[in-house]
Design an enzyme around this catalytic site. Structure first.
Site, PDB file in Angstrom:
ATOM      1  N   ARG A  29       0.825  -1.213   0.000  1.00  0.00           N
ATOM      2  CA  ARG A  29       0.000   0.000   0.000  1.00  0.00           C
ATOM      3  C   ARG A  29       0.855   1.258   0.000  1.00  0.00           C
ATOM      4  O   ARG A  29       0.484   2.270   0.598  1.00  0.00           O
ATOM      5  CB  ARG A  29      -0.971   0.006   1.195  1.00  0.00           C
ATOM      6  CG  ARG A  29      -1.782  -1.268   1.367  1.00  0.00           C
ATOM      7  CD  ARG A  29      -2.796  -1.517   0.275  1.00  0.00           C
ATOM      8  NE  ARG A  29      -4.014  -0.746   0.391  1.00  0.00           N
ATOM      9  CZ  ARG A  29      -5.126  -1.156   0.983  1.00  0.00           C
ATOM     10  NH1 ARG A  29      -5.186  -2.343   1.533  1.00  0.00           N
ATOM     11  NH2 ARG A  29      -6.195  -0.414   1.019  1.00  0.00           N
ATOM     12  N   ARG A  33      -3.140   6.967   0.864  1.00  0.00           N
ATOM     13  CA  ARG A  33      -3.589   8.124   1.633  1.00  0.00           C
ATOM     14  C   ARG A  33      -2.562   8.775   2.545  1.00  0.00           C
ATOM     15  O   ARG A  33      -2.753   9.899   2.982  1.00  0.00           O
ATOM     16  CB  ARG A  33      -4.831   7.744   2.446  1.00  0.00           C
ATOM     17  CG  ARG A  33      -6.059   7.599   1.577  1.00  0.00           C
ATOM     18  CD  ARG A  33      -7.212   7.035   2.349  1.00  0.00           C
ATOM     19  NE  ARG A  33      -6.894   5.682   2.801  1.00  0.00           N
ATOM     20  CZ  ARG A  33      -7.659   4.968   3.609  1.00  0.00           C
ATOM     21  NH1 ARG A  33      -8.763   5.484   4.087  1.00  0.00           N
ATOM     22  NH2 ARG A  33      -7.303   3.748   3.946  1.00  0.00           N
ATOM     23  N   ARG A  42      -6.432  12.239  -5.756  1.00  0.00           N
ATOM     24  CA  ARG A  42      -7.621  11.417  -5.485  1.00  0.00           C
ATOM     25  C   ARG A  42      -8.898  12.263  -5.620  1.00  0.00           C
ATOM     26  O   ARG A  42      -9.931  11.774  -6.077  1.00  0.00           O
ATOM     27  CB  ARG A  42      -7.499  10.800  -4.082  1.00  0.00           C
ATOM     28  CG  ARG A  42      -8.710  10.079  -3.545  1.00  0.00           C
ATOM     29  CD  ARG A  42      -9.045   8.831  -4.333  1.00  0.00           C
ATOM     30  NE  ARG A  42     -10.319   8.280  -3.886  1.00  0.00           N
ATOM     31  CZ  ARG A  42     -11.505   8.712  -4.291  1.00  0.00           C
ATOM     32  NH1 ARG A  42     -11.593   9.703  -5.170  1.00  0.00           N
ATOM     33  NH2 ARG A  42     -12.609   8.168  -3.864  1.00  0.00           N
ATOM     34  N   ASP A  79      -7.237  -2.027  -7.136  1.00  0.00           N
ATOM     35  CA  ASP A  79      -7.733  -2.641  -5.903  1.00  0.00           C
ATOM     36  C   ASP A  79      -8.130  -4.085  -6.189  1.00  0.00           C
ATOM     37  O   ASP A  79      -8.461  -4.416  -7.328  1.00  0.00           O
ATOM     38  CB  ASP A  79      -8.937  -1.879  -5.339  1.00  0.00           C
ATOM     39  CG  ASP A  79      -9.194  -2.276  -3.891  1.00  0.00           C
ATOM     40  OD1 ASP A  79      -8.488  -1.776  -3.000  1.00  0.00           O
ATOM     41  OD2 ASP A  79     -10.063  -3.138  -3.650  1.00  0.00           O
ATOM     42  N   TYR A 155     -15.264 -10.654   0.830  1.00  0.00           N
ATOM     43  CA  TYR A 155     -15.920  -9.356   0.604  1.00  0.00           C
ATOM     44  C   TYR A 155     -17.197  -9.528  -0.216  1.00  0.00           C
ATOM     45  O   TYR A 155     -18.187  -8.826  -0.014  1.00  0.00           O
ATOM     46  CB  TYR A 155     -14.964  -8.388  -0.098  1.00  0.00           C
ATOM     47  CG  TYR A 155     -13.827  -7.928   0.791  1.00  0.00           C
ATOM     48  CD1 TYR A 155     -14.004  -6.884   1.703  1.00  0.00           C
ATOM     49  CD2 TYR A 155     -12.588  -8.551   0.758  1.00  0.00           C
ATOM     50  CE1 TYR A 155     -12.974  -6.475   2.528  1.00  0.00           C
ATOM     51  CE2 TYR A 155     -11.545  -8.157   1.582  1.00  0.00           C
ATOM     52  CZ  TYR A 155     -11.748  -7.114   2.468  1.00  0.00           C
ATOM     53  OH  TYR A 155     -10.731  -6.712   3.299  1.00  0.00           O
TER      54      TYR A 155
HETATM   55  O1  1CP Z   1       0.217   0.952  -3.059  1.00  0.00           O
HETATM   56  C1  1CP Z   1      -0.683   0.138  -3.177  1.00  0.00           C
HETATM   57  O2  1CP Z   1      -0.535  -1.026  -2.780  1.00  0.00           O
HETATM   58  C2  1CP Z   1      -1.942   0.628  -3.814  1.00  0.00           C
HETATM   59  C3  1CP Z   1      -2.793  -0.343  -4.511  1.00  0.00           C
HETATM   60  C4  1CP Z   1      -3.755  -1.127  -3.588  1.00  0.00           C
HETATM   61  C5  1CP Z   1      -3.658  -2.487  -3.238  1.00  0.00           C
HETATM   62  C6  1CP Z   1      -2.516  -3.448  -3.550  1.00  0.00           C
HETATM   63  C7  1CP Z   1      -4.960  -0.634  -3.016  1.00  0.00           C
HETATM   64  C8  1CP Z   1      -5.432   0.763  -3.104  1.00  0.00           C
HETATM   65  N1  1CP Z   1      -5.607  -1.690  -2.409  1.00  0.00           N
HETATM   66  C9  1CP Z   1      -4.831  -2.820  -2.521  1.00  0.00           C
HETATM   67  C10 1CP Z   1      -5.116  -4.186  -2.057  1.00  0.00           C
HETATM   68  C11 1CP Z   1      -6.300  -4.435  -1.181  1.00  0.00           C
HETATM   69  N2  1CP Z   1      -7.519  -3.843  -1.208  1.00  0.00           N
HETATM   70  C12 1CP Z   1      -6.335  -5.471  -0.197  1.00  0.00           C
HETATM   71  C13 1CP Z   1      -5.211  -6.449   0.067  1.00  0.00           C
HETATM   72  C14 1CP Z   1      -4.120  -5.855   0.906  1.00  0.00           C
HETATM   73  C15 1CP Z   1      -4.460  -5.594   2.353  1.00  0.00           C
HETATM   74  O3  1CP Z   1      -4.857  -6.522   3.061  1.00  0.00           O
HETATM   75  O4  1CP Z   1      -4.288  -4.442   2.753  1.00  0.00           O
HETATM   76  C16 1CP Z   1      -7.597  -5.441   0.398  1.00  0.00           C
HETATM   77  C17 1CP Z   1      -8.106  -6.343   1.519  1.00  0.00           C
HETATM   78  C18 1CP Z   1      -8.357  -4.411  -0.245  1.00  0.00           C
HETATM   79  C19 1CP Z   1      -9.772  -4.037  -0.001  1.00  0.00           C
HETATM   80  C20 1CP Z   1      -9.874  -2.604   0.349  1.00  0.00           C
HETATM   81  N3  1CP Z   1      -9.840  -1.598  -0.585  1.00  0.00           N
HETATM   82  C21 1CP Z   1      -9.923  -2.017   1.639  1.00  0.00           C
HETATM   83  C22 1CP Z   1      -9.925  -2.762   2.969  1.00  0.00           C
HETATM   84  C23 1CP Z   1     -11.340  -3.050   3.372  1.00  0.00           C
HETATM   85  C24 1CP Z   1     -11.532  -3.668   4.747  1.00  0.00           C
HETATM   86  O5  1CP Z   1     -12.021  -2.938   5.626  1.00  0.00           O
HETATM   87  O6  1CP Z   1     -11.260  -4.865   4.956  1.00  0.00           O
HETATM   88  C25 1CP Z   1      -9.961  -0.618   1.451  1.00  0.00           C
HETATM   89  C26 1CP Z   1     -10.081   0.431   2.510  1.00  0.00           C
HETATM   90  C27 1CP Z   1      -9.898  -0.374   0.047  1.00  0.00           C
HETATM   91  C28 1CP Z   1      -9.849   0.956  -0.646  1.00  0.00           C
HETATM   92  C29 1CP Z   1      -8.490   1.349  -1.104  1.00  0.00           C
HETATM   93  N4  1CP Z   1      -7.685   0.560  -1.930  1.00  0.00           N
HETATM   94  C30 1CP Z   1      -6.519   1.222  -2.204  1.00  0.00           C
HETATM   95  C31 1CP Z   1      -6.586   2.502  -1.528  1.00  0.00           C
HETATM   96  C32 1CP Z   1      -5.520   3.564  -1.593  1.00  0.00           C
HETATM   97  C33 1CP Z   1      -7.820   2.550  -0.844  1.00  0.00           C
HETATM   98  C34 1CP Z   1      -8.349   3.703  -0.008  1.00  0.00           C
HETATM   99  C35 1CP Z   1      -9.452   4.439  -0.734  1.00  0.00           C
HETATM  100  C36 1CP Z   1      -9.138   5.843  -1.209  1.00  0.00           C
HETATM  101  O7  1CP Z   1      -7.984   6.296  -1.282  1.00  0.00           O
HETATM  102  O8  1CP Z   1     -10.096   6.551  -1.535  1.00  0.00           O
END
Ligand code: 1CP
Length: 354
Positions: A29, A33, A42, A79, A155
């Site tokens: 990640r 943010r 964003r 994502d 999910y």
């Molecule tokens: O640098 C990077 O890695 C950015 C790319 C990336 C990746 C590899 C994002 C951007 N998400 C992910 C993987 C991801 N997404 C996982 C696997 C890794 C982990 O366990 O952290 C999972 C479970 C998700 C699902 C997801 N997407 C969540 C978690 C939900 C939960 O509560 O269980 C969230 C909050 C997101 C949104 C998201 N994805 C990525 C970002 C930067 C964000 C935040 C939203 C935003 O900026 O508006």
């Protein structure tokens, strides 16, 4: 890829089993943010999925942490939930609350999913990869990714993130045949998706199994291990040299089951990502000697900073000394992490082992 290019790329060299004076580093990640420049761009897209499907913005978000910190690998900005979106499930992201999906509850819900990869929907992701390959220097690798079938399914069933993924676990106990159909569909589609990512230009992929740690062993074997192994052989049958990192978060004592055949050409995974709770000294001796390991600094240690952060970094460097290692966190970087702490980490790892 030629050998000259791999030698110029420390991340790919480590994945190929080479050991260096200092390990290559990237952070899960790493785009996102905690970066002010990410928050700025964003705001230019109405929704998070619009952002992911906009190659101009996704390329920029991928490059931001490379420019700022000089990581050895860039991870595609996207994502794991683009797959349910491409299968036709409603997916949205609520600001500050995480993902929302229309939960799958019945056989009809699962049968309504489009079982083939919706390439039309995902084309912007492949375009992002193509553009990134022309922009990244030779010594910075490009990593693609997807979620593991189990993690994506959790999910899809719950419709949101939950603390323990109880809805999907319950569903899998009550309706194992139906759940198997969902997993099989995700194996097919996710394997195709990774092959497409390789064809577009990624040099390695990571399979995020963020929720593999909530299952008892028999369910772990059926819903995590077998599907991920099926994906690896599916991808390798079409991209024989594919470099594949598995990150089974929370797998703990199941980790050795993951490594059967690993490190052997064309079999098993190319590297194993370790979460924060794995003892690096144990991993360095218990897991196959030639298997590159990735990890596993506590994201909270990075958040905290100071001398304890230096100690934690040094402990990991020392534990993996002498074997192929890719420095990373044990889970994603937290949005509150100060930039200065990431700089401290980079300097410490780049300085090499003491
Ligand atoms: O640098 C990077 O890695 C950015 C790319 C990336 C990746 C590899 C994002 C951007 N998400 C992910 C993987 C991801 N997404 C996982 C696997 C890794 C982990 O366990 O952290 C999972 C479970 C998700 C699902 C997801 N997407 C969540 C978690 C939900 C939960 O509560 O269980 C969230 C909050 C997101 C949104 C998201 N994805 C990525 C970002 C930067 C964000 C935040 C939203 C935003 O900026 O508006």
């Amino acid at each position: 890829m030629s050998h000259a290019k791999v030698d110029a790329n420390p991340f790919l060299a480590a994945l190929d089993g080479k050991t260096r004076a200092r390990p290559p580093i990237w952070l899960m990640r790493q785009a996102g943010r905690y970066l002010p420049e990410y928050r700025e761009i964003r705001a230019r897209a109405p929704t998070f999925l619009d952002f992911c499907y906009n190659p101009g913005l996704a390329v920029e978000a991928t490059l931001q942490p490379i420019r700022r910190f000089g990581f050895d690998a860039a991870i595609l900005f996207s994502d794991i939930l683009v797959i349910p979106d491409a299968l036709g499930q409603d997916v949205s992201f609520e600001a500050g609350e995480g993902p929302r999906l229309r939960p799958l509850q019945t056989q009809a819900d699962i049968e309504a999913l489009r079982p083939e990869l919706n390439v039309g929907r995902l084309n912007p992701v492949f375009e992002t990869i193509e553009r990134l390959r022309t922009k990244l220097p030779e010594d910075v690798a490009l990593i693609g990714f997807c979620g593991a079938p189990w993690t994506v399914a959790t999910y899809m069933i719950a419709g949101r993130g939950t603390p323990d993924q109880a809805p999907a676990r319950r569903f899998a106990y009550l309706q194992p045949d139906l759940f198997q159909r969902l997993i099989d569909c995700l194996v097919d589609v996710s394997s195709d998706y990774l092959v497409r990512q390789f064809q577009a230009g990624v040099q390695a992929v990571q399979i995020f199994d963020s929720w593999s740690g909530v299952l008892p062993v028999a369910e772990f074997e059926r819903w995590c291990l077998d599907p991920v192994h099926a994906m690896i052989s599916r991808v390798r049958s079409r991209v024989p040299e594919a470099r594949i990192i598995a990150f089974p978060r929370g797998a703990g004592t199941y980790l050795p089951r993951f490594t059967a055949g690993a490190g052997t050409e064309r079999m098993g995974l190319s590297a194993l990502g370790l979460d924060t709770s794995v003892d690096p000294d144990w991993a360095a001796t218990a897991l196959p000697e030639k298997l590159p390991l990735q990890g596993n600094l506590d994201p909270i240690a990075l958040l905290a900073g100071g001398p304890r952060l230096d100690e934690a970094i040094d402990r990991i460097l020392a534990a993996f000394d002498g074997r192929p290692h890719i420095f990373n966190l044990g889970h994603g970087i937290l949005p509150e992490t100060p930039i200065a702490h990431v700089e401290q980490l980079m300097q410490r790892v780049r300085r090499g082992r003491q």
